[in-house]
Design a protein around this motif. Structure first.
Motif, PDB file in Angstrom:
ATOM      1  N   ILE A 176       0.860  -1.171   0.000  1.00 26.52           N
ATOM      2  CA  ILE A 176       0.000   0.000   0.000  1.00 26.52           C
ATOM      3  C   ILE A 176       0.897   1.221   0.000  1.00 26.52           C
ATOM      4  O   ILE A 176       1.804   1.332   0.830  1.00 26.52           O
ATOM      5  CB  ILE A 176      -0.915   0.019   1.234  1.00 26.52           C
ATOM      6  CG1 ILE A 176      -1.822  -1.211   1.231  1.00 26.52           C
ATOM      7  CG2 ILE A 176      -1.735   1.305   1.281  1.00 26.52           C
ATOM      8  CD1 ILE A 176      -2.698  -1.344   2.448  1.00 26.52           C
ATOM      9  N   GLY A 183       1.119   5.699  -0.845  1.00 28.79           N
ATOM     10  CA  GLY A 183       0.402   6.948  -1.050  1.00 28.79           C
ATOM     11  C   GLY A 183       1.197   8.129  -0.538  1.00 28.79           C
ATOM     12  O   GLY A 183       2.329   7.985  -0.072  1.00 28.79           O
ATOM     13  N   VAL A 221      -2.607   1.076   8.514  1.00 28.56           N
ATOM     14  CA  VAL A 221      -3.643   0.472   7.679  1.00 28.56           C
ATOM     15  C   VAL A 221      -4.580  -0.260   8.623  1.00 28.56           C
ATOM     16  O   VAL A 221      -4.153  -1.097   9.415  1.00 28.56           O
ATOM     17  CB  VAL A 221      -3.054  -0.518   6.660  1.00 28.56           C
ATOM     18  CG1 VAL A 221      -4.168  -1.153   5.841  1.00 28.56           C
ATOM     19  CG2 VAL A 221      -2.061   0.169   5.761  1.00 28.56           C
ATOM     20  N   LYS A 240      -8.628   1.107   5.318  1.00 23.56           N
ATOM     21  CA  LYS A 240      -8.294   2.523   5.135  1.00 23.56           C
ATOM     22  C   LYS A 240      -6.931   2.799   5.749  1.00 23.56           C
ATOM     23  O   LYS A 240      -6.456   2.057   6.607  1.00 23.56           O
ATOM     24  CB  LYS A 240      -9.354   3.423   5.743  1.00 23.56           C
ATOM     25  CG  LYS A 240      -9.568   3.237   7.222  1.00 23.56           C
ATOM     26  CD  LYS A 240     -10.723   4.081   7.720  1.00 23.56           C
ATOM     27  CE  LYS A 240     -11.044   3.719   9.173  1.00 23.56           C
ATOM     28  NZ  LYS A 240     -12.185   4.449   9.674  1.00 23.56           N
ATOM     29  N   VAL A 241      -6.296   3.848   5.261  1.00 24.86           N
ATOM     30  CA  VAL A 241      -5.060   4.343   5.847  1.00 24.86           C
ATOM     31  C   VAL A 241      -5.451   5.500   6.746  1.00 24.86           C
ATOM     32  O   VAL A 241      -6.163   6.421   6.324  1.00 24.86           O
ATOM     33  CB  VAL A 241      -4.067   4.806   4.767  1.00 24.86           C
ATOM     34  CG1 VAL A 241      -2.862   5.492   5.391  1.00 24.86           C
ATOM     35  CG2 VAL A 241      -3.624   3.629   3.916  1.00 24.86           C
ATOM     36  N   ALA A 245      -7.894   7.757   4.458  1.00 24.60           N
ATOM     37  CA  ALA A 245      -8.199   7.479   3.050  1.00 24.60           C
ATOM     38  C   ALA A 245      -8.511   6.000   2.900  1.00 24.60           C
ATOM     39  O   ALA A 245      -7.829   5.157   3.490  1.00 24.60           O
ATOM     40  CB  ALA A 245      -7.024   7.864   2.162  1.00 24.60           C
ATOM     41  N   THR A 246      -9.521   5.685   2.124  1.00 25.52           N
ATOM     42  CA  THR A 246      -9.808   4.279   1.832  1.00 25.52           C
ATOM     43  C   THR A 246      -8.733   3.746   0.892  1.00 25.52           C
ATOM     44  O   THR A 246      -8.021   4.521   0.253  1.00 25.52           O
ATOM     45  CB  THR A 246     -11.191   4.100   1.184  1.00 25.52           C
ATOM     46  OG1 THR A 246     -11.247   4.877  -0.016  1.00 25.52           O
ATOM     47  CG2 THR A 246     -12.306   4.514   2.131  1.00 25.52           C
ATOM     48  N   VAL A 247      -8.598   2.430   0.845  1.00 21.27           N
ATOM     49  CA  VAL A 247      -7.627   1.819  -0.058  1.00 21.27           C
ATOM     50  C   VAL A 247      -8.353   0.951  -1.062  1.00 21.27           C
ATOM     51  O   VAL A 247      -9.473   0.490  -0.829  1.00 21.27           O
ATOM     52  CB  VAL A 247      -6.564   0.988   0.704  1.00 21.27           C
ATOM     53  CG1 VAL A 247      -5.766   1.860   1.634  1.00 21.27           C
ATOM     54  CG2 VAL A 247      -7.176  -0.164   1.453  1.00 21.27           C
ATOM     55  N   THR A 304      -4.147   4.418  -2.166  1.00 22.38           N
ATOM     56  CA  THR A 304      -5.127   5.133  -1.375  1.00 22.38           C
ATOM     57  C   THR A 304      -5.991   6.011  -2.272  1.00 22.38           C
ATOM     58  O   THR A 304      -5.541   6.511  -3.295  1.00 22.38           O
ATOM     59  CB  THR A 304      -4.461   6.055  -0.329  1.00 22.38           C
ATOM     60  OG1 THR A 304      -3.650   7.008  -1.010  1.00 22.38           O
ATOM     61  CG2 THR A 304      -3.626   5.263   0.653  1.00 22.38           C
TER      62      THR A 304
END
Length: 172
Positions: A34, A36, A61, A100-101, A123-125, A166
């Motif tokens: 992940i 971002g 996360v 989400k992060v 933020a969603t992933v 993200t």
């Protein structure tokens, strides 16, 4: 809906069965990466290109209420989190957009004028390449999108890596 859930459950069992076990698993690449960039701003759907970045921020996360990974942003506000566990629960959470992060460091650490902001920057992933449009199959872009997503998951498990990004950050 029941057919979709049964199909996804079967897919996850196949993916887990294809993953290395025991001594082989020690040499396996991360299941998911992940990445971002965290903005130093408040609001919703923050455009990272239009605001300063948030260096040295602690991020986590969170999937289904459980922390599954963590990292710290670098000087450019970028982070990368390697998810090293392979479980049907994690894959299900990713597919159901329950991950989400979350930025753990308060916004005031990047800009003192944001000290009065209440809420958490998050933020969603999403799995890269997965169609986020809506359709009869839960937003997977119809049968073609579902088949593409299945190919990405199996390819990620066999190849060792699922690339996850993200969505824009928002204060929630």
């Amino acid at each position: 809906m029941a057919t979709k859930s049964l199909f996804l459950s079967a897919l996850l069992l196949v993916a887990v069965g294809m993953a290395p076990h025991g001594a082989e698993a020690d040499t396996q690449l991360p299941l998911g990466i992940i990445s971002g960039i965290v903005p130093c701003s408040a609001g919703s759907s923050i455009n990272v290109a239009a605001v300063p970045v948030f260096p040295n921020a602690a991020v986590q996360v969170v999937c289904g209420g459980t922390v599954v990974g963590a990292a710290k942003t670098d000087d450019s506000g970028a982070f990368t989190i390697n998810l090293r566990m392979l479980s049907t629960q994690l894959l299900t959470s990713l597919l159901q957009k329950e991950c989400k992060v979350v930025v753990v460091t308060p916004l005031a650490a990047c800009n003192v004028s944001l000290a009065s902001v209440t809420g958490t920057l998050a933020a969603t992933v999403q799995i890269l390449g997965a169609d986020s449009g809506s359709s009869g199959l839960g937003g997977l872009g119809g049968l073609g999108g579902l088949i593409g997503l299945i190919g990405q998951i199996i390819g990620g498990v066999v190849g060792g890596v699922l690339n996850i990004a993200t969505a824009p950050f928002s204060v929630i």
